[in-house]
Motif scaffolding. Structure first.
Motif, mmCIF file in Angstrom:
data_model
loop_
_atom_site.group_PDB
_atom_site.id
_atom_site.type_symbol
_atom_site.label_atom_id
_atom_site.label_comp_id
_atom_site.label_asym_id
_atom_site.label_seq_id
_atom_site.Cartn_x
_atom_site.Cartn_y
_atom_site.Cartn_z
ATOM 1 N N SER A 1 -0.400 14.743 1.158
ATOM 2 C CA SER A 1 -0.009 15.609 0.140
ATOM 3 C C SER A 1 1.664 15.682 -0.269
ATOM 4 O O SER A 1 1.966 15.398 -1.385
ATOM 5 N N ALA A 2 2.265 15.375 0.931
ATOM 6 C CA ALA A 2 3.723 14.936 0.464
ATOM 7 C C ALA A 2 3.956 13.691 0.067
ATOM 8 O O ALA A 2 5.030 13.886 -0.848
ATOM 9 N N LEU A 3 3.322 12.697 0.261
ATOM 10 C CA LEU A 3 3.337 11.591 -0.409
ATOM 11 C C LEU A 3 2.844 11.479 -2.042
ATOM 12 O O LEU A 3 3.547 10.945 -2.578
ATOM 13 N N LEU B 1 10.802 12.922 1.010
ATOM 14 C CA LEU B 1 9.562 12.805 1.476
ATOM 15 C C LEU B 1 8.857 11.783 1.980
ATOM 16 O O LEU B 1 8.260 11.724 3.192
ATOM 17 N N PHE B 2 9.076 10.536 1.676
ATOM 18 C CA PHE B 2 8.449 9.293 2.252
ATOM 19 C C PHE B 2 8.960 9.040 3.590
ATOM 20 O O PHE B 2 8.631 8.547 4.357
ATOM 21 N N ALA C 1 7.191 1.128 0.599
ATOM 22 C CA ALA C 1 6.232 1.656 -0.085
ATOM 23 C C ALA C 1 6.874 2.456 -1.229
ATOM 24 O O ALA C 1 6.188 2.369 -2.338
ATOM 25 N N LEU C 2 7.944 2.958 -1.177
ATOM 26 C CA LEU C 2 8.550 3.415 -2.413
ATOM 27 C C LEU C 2 8.861 2.692 -3.499
ATOM 28 O O LEU C 2 8.854 2.919 -4.601
ATOM 29 N N LEU C 3 9.572 1.516 -2.869
ATOM 30 C CA LEU C 3 9.657 0.427 -4.066
ATOM 31 C C LEU C 3 8.760 0.034 -4.900
ATOM 32 O O LEU C 3 8.907 -0.063 -6.171
ATOM 33 N N LEU C 4 7.609 -0.233 -4.467
ATOM 34 C CA LEU C 4 6.381 -0.465 -5.319
ATOM 35 C C LEU C 4 5.894 0.463 -6.067
ATOM 36 O O LEU C 4 5.573 0.340 -7.200
ATOM 37 N N MET D 1 -2.023 1.649 0.411
ATOM 38 C CA MET D 1 -1.432 2.939 0.381
ATOM 39 C C MET D 1 -1.143 3.277 -0.989
ATOM 40 O O MET D 1 -1.400 4.358 -1.397
ATOM 41 N N ASP D 2 -0.148 2.335 -1.443
ATOM 42 C CA ASP D 2 0.390 2.757 -2.828
ATOM 43 C C ASP D 2 -0.640 2.589 -3.826
ATOM 44 O O ASP D 2 -0.376 3.578 -4.877
#
Length: 246
Positions: free
Chosen positions: A10-12, A36-37, A49-52, A201-202
């Protein structure tokens, strides 16, 4: 994929929505995604993960704001940003996560203070220091975006100092970060920050970015220039404090 609890997912998901909003309306909201990440995933994994997801958000930002960009304003930044990316890669290979975040937070607070001071100066004086500002902001932006995907606040302050209208601001930053984030991919893959589990995941989080992009577009239609600048500055300060104290 990493095994995560429902709360973590949920946070992601909220972070993914924040990425979309930041790309189409409020750049500072991206700091929420960073927080959050980083809270759910290991620091290096969170960066990859955030970059993608940021790259996905860039596509929507270009779609919404592509016609309002001032691309010539980006040319003086390119050499400095590339230098910052290289420095960030070297730093990331050796520095601790906690030390890195605090260094970036301190830099952002300094950048905010300098930017607000520069905005009070005469236009003639600002023009004389344009190249110096581009070099300084560009290097810091490249460094911080490579290390923690936190280049947004630095470059936000640069474009605010240049007094870009809201639409031109968003269009120019859309092209800027689309190029920068793509340039970061080889570095991130080479450092092992992005791998197959990260991509899988992304894929589940992309719909959140899409939803956030449309939410941001709706918000943008309800904001004027003054409100936009105030929100961006407040969010940038909050992001700097999070990185410094978190």
């Amino acid at each position: 994929m990493p095994e995560l609890s429902a709360l973590a997912w949920s946070a992601l998901a909220v972070g993914a929505v924040a990425v979309g909003v930041s790309k189409t309306a409020l750049p500072g909201v991206n700091t929420l995604a960073i927080a959050l990440f980083a809270a759910v995933l290991p620091a290096r994994a969170s960066t990859g993960a955030l970059l993608l997801l940021l790259i996905v958000g860039d596509a929507f930002a270009l779609w919404v704001h592509r016609r309002h960009a001032r691309l010539r304003a980006l040319l003086p930044l390119i050499p400095a940003v590339l230098a910052g990316l290289v420095l960030g890669s070297v730093f990331l290979a050796f520095a601790s996560d906690t030390g890195t975040r605090r260094v970036i937070g301190a830099i952002l607070l300094l950048v905010i203070g300098v930017t607000l001071w520069r905005r009070r100066r005469a236009a003639a004086e600002e023009a004389q220091t344009g190249r110096i500002a581009a070099a300084a902001y560009g290097t810091l932006g490249g460094f911080t975006t490579m290390v923690a995907n936190a280049g947004g606040p630095v470059m936000t302050m640069y474009f605010l100092a240049a007094k870009f209208p809201m639409r031109a601001f968003l269009g120019t930053t859309a092209w800027f970060f689309a190029g920068i984030n793509l340039a970061k991919l080889p570095f991130s893959i080479g450092l092992g920050i992005i791998d197959v589990p990260t991509v899988l995941m992304d894929l589940l989080l992309v719909p959140g970015v899409v939803a956030g992009a449309f939410i941001g577009r709706a918000l943008l239609d309800r904001m004027d220039q003054r409100t936009f600048e105030r929100i961006v500055i407040v969010l940038t300060i909050a992001g700097a404090l999070y990185l410094l104290l978190g």
